[in-house]
Design an enzyme around this catalytic site. Structure first.
Site, PDB file in Angstrom:
ATOM      1  N   ASP A 129       0.868  -1.173   0.000  1.00  0.00           N
ATOM      2  CA  ASP A 129       0.000   0.000   0.000  1.00  0.00           C
ATOM      3  C   ASP A 129       0.908   1.227   0.000  1.00  0.00           C
ATOM      4  O   ASP A 129       1.747   1.384   0.886  1.00  0.00           O
ATOM      5  CB  ASP A 129      -0.865  -0.038   1.278  1.00  0.00           C
ATOM      6  CG  ASP A 129      -2.217   0.604   1.086  1.00  0.00           C
ATOM      7  OD1 ASP A 129      -2.248   1.713   0.522  1.00  0.00           O
ATOM      8  OD2 ASP A 129      -3.214   0.010   1.513  1.00  0.00           O
ATOM      9  N   ASP A 147      -3.016   4.711  -2.402  1.00  0.00           N
ATOM     10  CA  ASP A 147      -4.049   5.300  -1.559  1.00  0.00           C
ATOM     11  C   ASP A 147      -4.559   6.612  -2.175  1.00  0.00           C
ATOM     12  O   ASP A 147      -3.767   7.407  -2.677  1.00  0.00           O
ATOM     13  CB  ASP A 147      -3.404   5.578  -0.187  1.00  0.00           C
ATOM     14  CG  ASP A 147      -4.416   5.892   0.893  1.00  0.00           C
ATOM     15  OD1 ASP A 147      -5.262   5.030   1.171  1.00  0.00           O
ATOM     16  OD2 ASP A 147      -4.345   6.993   1.469  1.00  0.00           O
ATOM     17  N   GLU A 176      -6.681   3.485  -5.749  1.00  0.00           N
ATOM     18  CA  GLU A 176      -7.932   3.632  -4.987  1.00  0.00           C
ATOM     19  C   GLU A 176      -8.620   4.895  -5.488  1.00  0.00           C
ATOM     20  O   GLU A 176      -8.084   5.998  -5.334  1.00  0.00           O
ATOM     21  CB  GLU A 176      -7.639   3.782  -3.493  1.00  0.00           C
ATOM     22  CG  GLU A 176      -8.954   3.853  -2.696  1.00  0.00           C
ATOM     23  CD  GLU A 176      -8.854   4.547  -1.342  1.00  0.00           C
ATOM     24  OE1 GLU A 176      -9.747   4.317  -0.508  1.00  0.00           O
ATOM     25  OE2 GLU A 176      -7.916   5.329  -1.115  1.00  0.00           O
ATOM     26  N   HIS A 199     -11.257  -2.418   3.621  1.00  0.00           N
ATOM     27  CA  HIS A 199     -11.165  -2.029   5.033  1.00  0.00           C
ATOM     28  C   HIS A 199     -11.864  -0.716   5.354  1.00  0.00           C
ATOM     29  O   HIS A 199     -11.824  -0.268   6.492  1.00  0.00           O
ATOM     30  CB  HIS A 199      -9.678  -1.945   5.419  1.00  0.00           C
ATOM     31  CG  HIS A 199      -8.978  -0.855   4.667  1.00  0.00           C
ATOM     32  ND1 HIS A 199      -8.651  -0.958   3.333  1.00  0.00           N
ATOM     33  CD2 HIS A 199      -8.587   0.377   5.046  1.00  0.00           C
ATOM     34  CE1 HIS A 199      -8.090   0.155   2.933  1.00  0.00           C
ATOM     35  NE2 HIS A 199      -8.028   0.988   3.955  1.00  0.00           N
ATOM     36  N   ASP A 200     -12.459  -0.076   4.351  1.00  0.00           N
ATOM     37  CA  ASP A 200     -13.175   1.183   4.595  1.00  0.00           C
ATOM     38  C   ASP A 200     -14.685   1.025   4.456  1.00  0.00           C
ATOM     39  O   ASP A 200     -15.416   2.011   4.619  1.00  0.00           O
ATOM     40  CB  ASP A 200     -12.724   2.248   3.580  1.00  0.00           C
ATOM     41  CG  ASP A 200     -11.270   2.625   3.740  1.00  0.00           C
ATOM     42  OD1 ASP A 200     -10.785   2.662   4.890  1.00  0.00           O
ATOM     43  OD2 ASP A 200     -10.612   2.880   2.713  1.00  0.00           O
TER      44      ASP A 200
END
Ligand code: GLC
Length: 520
Positions: A99, A195, A258, A319-320
């Site tokens: 990430d 990200d 993302e 994870h969000d």
């Protein structure tokens, strides 16, 4: 599938490292723990692991506030542990994707400490400093600007004030960040998930954002304005192309972005001549209402928008976001699994999805996520989908010998890897079968997607390769559906019975059943 790059026929598995496997009793997952579970992942059949950030961090946003991009946080282990993990993963044929968090650093990163030390510091311009704030908001609540007493200016943070945004217009910032990519690429990592790729660069005039006419009370405060001037700016694309060029210095790496944007904007991140991100994450299924018409529309509009040659990808959880089994109901989760795993292109799973894991309610005093702490009760909190992976029915679910950092779900004594392994019709076995099918039937990976249709609760589509043709039928309702179907063979039902049953004439699909049929 020799004609394809590895990432094109991959199932990517996201690990939230704090919650996968602890090895040192501190209640937080780590690299040695993850390494111990690699054989489980091989058995599941996935191809690549994406690990959420494992770099040194004050953990204000659980690793998305990086204080050193080229080290490992002691919570997770050491660089040697990472190298060992990478080697063991590669040895098993699994790729590893890291990430990369380029939009902001931690406020404890040495760059920011220097930057805030004086107006004249050479790194002052590495961040976004202004004499006066504009109206831009932080995604985690309140103004995006924080006043710095010592130097008398404000700095901008898209997220927490502990996450100052870098100035991507500064060539030294770019060079430093690209060298960080090279550091890991030289070390053998197979790619990056970038990200908030669509937020990287901001309006050079810092114009105020317009009000959002759709805002209403109860929504997070950041929704009050439309993010016109601090997101998806035209200049972002040249940065993405530059990042891609860095990855292309090394053979066989993948750049994933993302990006939460409408499809028309999302697909621009493939870049001119497809020289941007190979996989701008497609989150549209994840945000789509769970009904046949909306899903068919989402699939088709994404497909129609894809530029020629662009490779599709699909995501149902991360994870969000609330876990899919909570969003649509545990009984429907197997249907979601079949939908995801019969679509063309690259797929991303979130750890625990294969167990039908649901959101775990977090008591107020145990909340960890700053998004929830800053604006409680608006549904922003992400702890519920970040709880520890349940491996078995022992105390702490085999996740840790200590106290888990977030509570386990009440259902872990029955919903855990060991128990689901033993039940041949469990969702875990369904995931395994479906993933294996993608290997044995490449038509599912790169065959044509045809005849996407919605008929009340039934979503259907066909996949057509050179040698094989499949029909996917998904009953998104809780009543059986009668179909006049002729001449097909059941490859798999989400109920995991009916395997190889041949079908002739009228045909029933049971409530919340998905069927993959082979057509002659
Ligand atoms: C991304 C991450 C999220 C994080 C945010 C700020 O959206 O997925 O977890 O809080 O960026 O880095």
């Amino acid at each position: 599938m020799q004609d394809f790059d590895w990432w094109q026929h991959s199932v990517i598995y996201e690990i939230y490292p704090r919650s996968f496997q602890d090895s040192n009793r501190d209640g937080i997952g780590d690299l040695s723990g993850m390494a111990r579970r690699l054989d489980y992942l091989v058995g599941l059949g996935i191809d690549a692991i994406w690990i959420s950030p494992i770099f040194p961090s004050p953990m204000a946003d659980f690793g998305y506030d990086v204080a050193n991009y080229c080290e490992i946080d002691p919570i997770f282990g050491t660089l040697q542990d990472f190298d060992r993990f990478l080697e063991e993963a590669h040895h098993r044929g699994l790729r590893v994707i890291l990430d990369f968090v380029p939009n902001h650093t931690s406020d404890q990163h040495p760059w920011f400490l220097e930057s805030r030390s004086s107006l004249k510091n050479p790194k002052r311009d590495w961040y976004l400093w202004r004499d006066q704030p504009n109206n831009w908001l932080s995604s985690f609540g309140g103004s995006g600007w924080e006043f710095d007493e010592k130097t008398g200016q404000y700095y901008y943070h898209s997220f927490l004030k502990q996450q100052p945004d870098l100035n991507w217009r500064n060539p030294d910032v770019k060079a430093a960040m690209y060298n960080i990519l090279r550091f890991w690429l030289r070390g053998g990592v197979d790619g990056f998930r970038v990200d908030v790729m669509w937020l990287l660069i901001k309006d050079d005039q810092f114009r105020d954002n317009p009000p959002n006419p759709g805002y209403r009370a109860g929504l997070p405060s950041s929704h009050q304005l439309l993010p016109v001037y601090n997101s998806d700016r035209p200049e972002t694309h040249s940065l993405v192309t530059e990042m891609r060029a860095v990855l292309d210095e090394f053979p066989g790496r993948v750049l994933i972005g993302e990006i939460y944007l409408p499809v028309q904007q999302l697909v621009t991140y493939y870049g001119p001549d497809l020289k941007g991100a190979q996989l701008p994450f497609n989150f549209h299924l994840l945000q789509c209402a769970w009904n046949a018409e909306a899903l068919a529309h989402s699939i088709l509009s994404y497909y129609d928008a894809l530029p020629a040659g662009a490779w599709p990808n699909w995501v149902l959880g991360n994870h969000d976001q609330p876990r899919i089994a909570s969003r649509i109901g545990a009984a429907m989760a197997p249907v979601a699994a079949m939908l995801l795993l019969t679509l063309p292109g690259t797929l991303t799973l979130y750890y625990g999805e294969e167990l039908g894991m649901t959101n775990v309610p977090i008591p107020a005093e145990q909340v960890q996520d700053p998004a929830e702490k800053n604006e409680p009760g608006l549904g922003q909190g992400r702890d519920p989908e970040r709880t520890p992976m349940p491996w078995d029915a022992s105390p702490s679910a085999g996740f840790t010998a200590g106290v888990p950092w977030l509570p386990l779900g009440d259902d872990y004594p029955t919903i855990n890897v060991e128990a689901l392994e033993q039940n041949p019709s469990s969702i875990l076995h369904l995931y395994r079968h479906l993933i294996r099918l993608r290997r044995t039937s490449p038509a599912l990976v790169h065959g044509k997607l045809k005849l996407v249709a919605a008929d009340r609760h039934l979503l259907s589509f066909q996949r057509e390769g050179e040698k094989e043709r499949f029909l996917v039928l998904l009953n998104l309702g809780y009543d059986s559906v009668q179909l006049p179907l002729v001449n097909a063979t059941v490859v798999i039902s989400t109920y995991l019975d009916r395997i190889a049953e041949s079908v002739n004439g009228s045909f029933e699909i049971r409530p919340a059943e998905g069927l993959l049929l082979r057509l002659p």
